[in-house]
Design an enzyme around this catalytic site. Structure first.
Site, PDB file in Angstrom:
ATOM      1  N   TYR A  55       0.998  -1.289   0.186  1.00 32.75           N
ATOM      2  CA  TYR A  55       0.141  -0.105  -0.068  1.00 32.75           C
ATOM      3  C   TYR A  55       0.917   1.137   0.010  1.00 32.75           C
ATOM      4  CZ  TYR A  55      -4.125   2.909   0.746  1.00 32.75           C
ATOM      5  OH  TYR A  55      -5.125   3.424   0.563  1.00 32.75           O
ATOM      6  N   VAL A 159     -19.402  -3.155   4.114  1.00 42.89           N
ATOM      7  CA  VAL A 159     -20.049  -2.112   3.344  1.00 42.89           C
ATOM      8  C   VAL A 159     -21.192  -2.464   2.555  1.00 42.89           C
ATOM      9  CG1 VAL A 159     -19.669  -0.661   1.316  1.00 42.89           C
ATOM     10  CG2 VAL A 159     -17.812  -0.850   2.807  1.00 42.89           C
ATOM     11  N   GLY A 250     -12.925  -0.770  -5.189  1.00 44.08           N
ATOM     12  CA  GLY A 250     -12.131  -1.737  -4.480  1.00 44.08           C
ATOM     13  C   GLY A 250     -11.645  -2.871  -5.702  1.00 44.08           C
ATOM     14  N   PHE A 276     -13.831   5.852  -6.193  1.00 45.95           N
ATOM     15  CA  PHE A 276     -14.269   6.398  -5.006  1.00 45.95           C
ATOM     16  C   PHE A 276     -13.239   6.120  -4.036  1.00 45.95           C
ATOM     17  CE2 PHE A 276     -15.675   5.827  -0.743  1.00 45.95           C
ATOM     18  CZ  PHE A 276     -16.380   7.172  -0.504  1.00 45.95           C
ATOM     19  N   LEU A 278     -12.357   7.168  -0.537  1.00 44.19           N
ATOM     20  CA  LEU A 278     -12.835   7.653   0.832  1.00 44.19           C
ATOM     21  C   LEU A 278     -11.840   8.686   1.256  1.00 44.19           C
ATOM     22  CD1 LEU A 278     -14.963   7.186   3.206  1.00 44.19           C
ATOM     23  CD2 LEU A 278     -13.183   5.653   4.362  1.00 44.19           C
TER      24      LEU A 278
END
Length: 350
Positions: A55, A159, A250, A276, A278
């Protein structure tokens, strides 16, 4: 004694280099700092990617040179050297990299967002669960009308379970797609999603084989929520009605998966495709807007209008260190497993 999970280096299996340590005593607070105790922290997919070094946003907190993982959760102020917070206030980190997999932390008050007090289970899924569902739906609401349909994959996720409930409150209907599994497991998962208010629950296989074509006839499917991408996302894009919106948030199918934007999707159907993020969505909101949103979301949980998704609670206590280490590492290992439909695990500090 305060404890923390830390890691150094990168391993193919993140749990291999995850260690439980005792944290030295904290120095006196500097102006603008607060001492916190963690109430609850989830094990999210992003945390597993961090442990494997994949990441881009790296952990910001270290102890003796080792990084502290955990990018989400809620904490309580124990001591404050900043007028913005007082002991007993509940907060969550504003940005990724905070390091919530520990019992205590010292942080800058400016890096924290106040949160109404709530059930630790709600707090553990508040930011990367409830806020994701709420913000996506709030941003898309203007293009939808009551009775319109939303299709989503990965529908056993936290979610997706919250999308079902929040969409129902707005008058929208949902088509929830889950991965193929045994007949008994599918029946059980379908029952649970329908109990939350899901309108149509189906498998990826059913969607791929076109077995539910008749179910979609006459429905305005205005929004697709894709946490998988690849072939699963492609099938949902094809089902969108003209003028619909496809939101990718995702990549469970892998970073190299693709979706083909055909002339039919882009030109004739005039679909909108957007990502998207967050962190970007929350950064665009003022502190006052964040306060109102969090208060509203937690109010929905506290009033029973939204149910807490099923969670695996892993207790983080001050008991036997060896047993605690085995319990916490076991929870991370479970989260990393390839088991289909596994329940999200959260740490609750006791």
């Amino acid at each position: 004694m305060p404890t923390a999970l830390t890691f150094a280096g990168v391993a193919a299996s993140g749990v291999d280099h995850l260690n439980l340590i005792t944290v030295p005593s904290f120095p006196p607070l500097k102006t603008g700092e607060v001492l916190l105790k963690t109430l609850a922290a989830p094990i999210n997919p992003i945390d597993l990617i961090v442990l494997k070094g994949g990441y881009p946003v790296k952990p910001k907190s270290t102890i003796d040179g080792a990084s502290v993982p955990g990018y989400d959760g809620i904490l309580e102020v124990v001591e404050s050297a900043d007028p913005a917070f007082a002991p007993g206030d509940v907060v969550m980190p504003k940005e990724h990299g905070f390091g919530t997999w520990r019992t205590h932390a010292v942080a800058r008050a400016a890096d924290l967002q106040r949160v109404p007090r709530t059930d630790p289970r709600v707090g553990a899924i508040l930011k990367m669960g409830a806020c994701v569902a709420w913000v996506i739906l709030a941003d898309a609401a203007s293009a939808l009308k009551p009775g319109d349909w939303i299709i989503q994959n990965g529908a056993t996720s936290v979610v997706a379970q919250l999308v079902i409930q929040m969409a129902r409150l707005r008058g929208f209907k949902t088509i929830s797609v889950i991965r193929d599994r045994s007949a008994d497991d599918f029946t059980e998962k379908k029952r649970k999603l329908e109990a939350l208010g899901g309108d149509i629950v189906m498998s990826e296989g059913e969607l791929e084989r076109g077995e539910a074509v008749d179910l979609f006839a006459g429905k305005n499917i205005g929004l697709a929520l894709d946490c998988v991408f690849g072939e699963s996302g492609q099938r949902m894009a094809e089902l969108l009605s003209p003028g619909g919106t496809f939101v990718a948030f995702g990549q469970l199918s892998g970073a190299n998966s693709t979706i083909t934007l055909t002339m039919n999707l882009v030109f004739f159907k005039n679909l909108t495709f957007r990502p998207f993020r967050l962190s970007k969505a929350l950064a665009a909101r003022s502190d006052e807007e964040m306060d109102r949103m969090l208060e509203h979301i937690i109010g929905l949980f506290n009033s029973g209008q939204i149910k807490v998704p099923e969670l695996e609670v892993v207790h983080w206590d001050d008991g036997n260190p060896a047993e605690l280490s085995q319990r916490l590492r076991g929870a991370v290992e479970h989260a990393q497993s390839a088991k289909i439909g596994k329940t999200k695990s959260i740490f609750v500090m006791t």
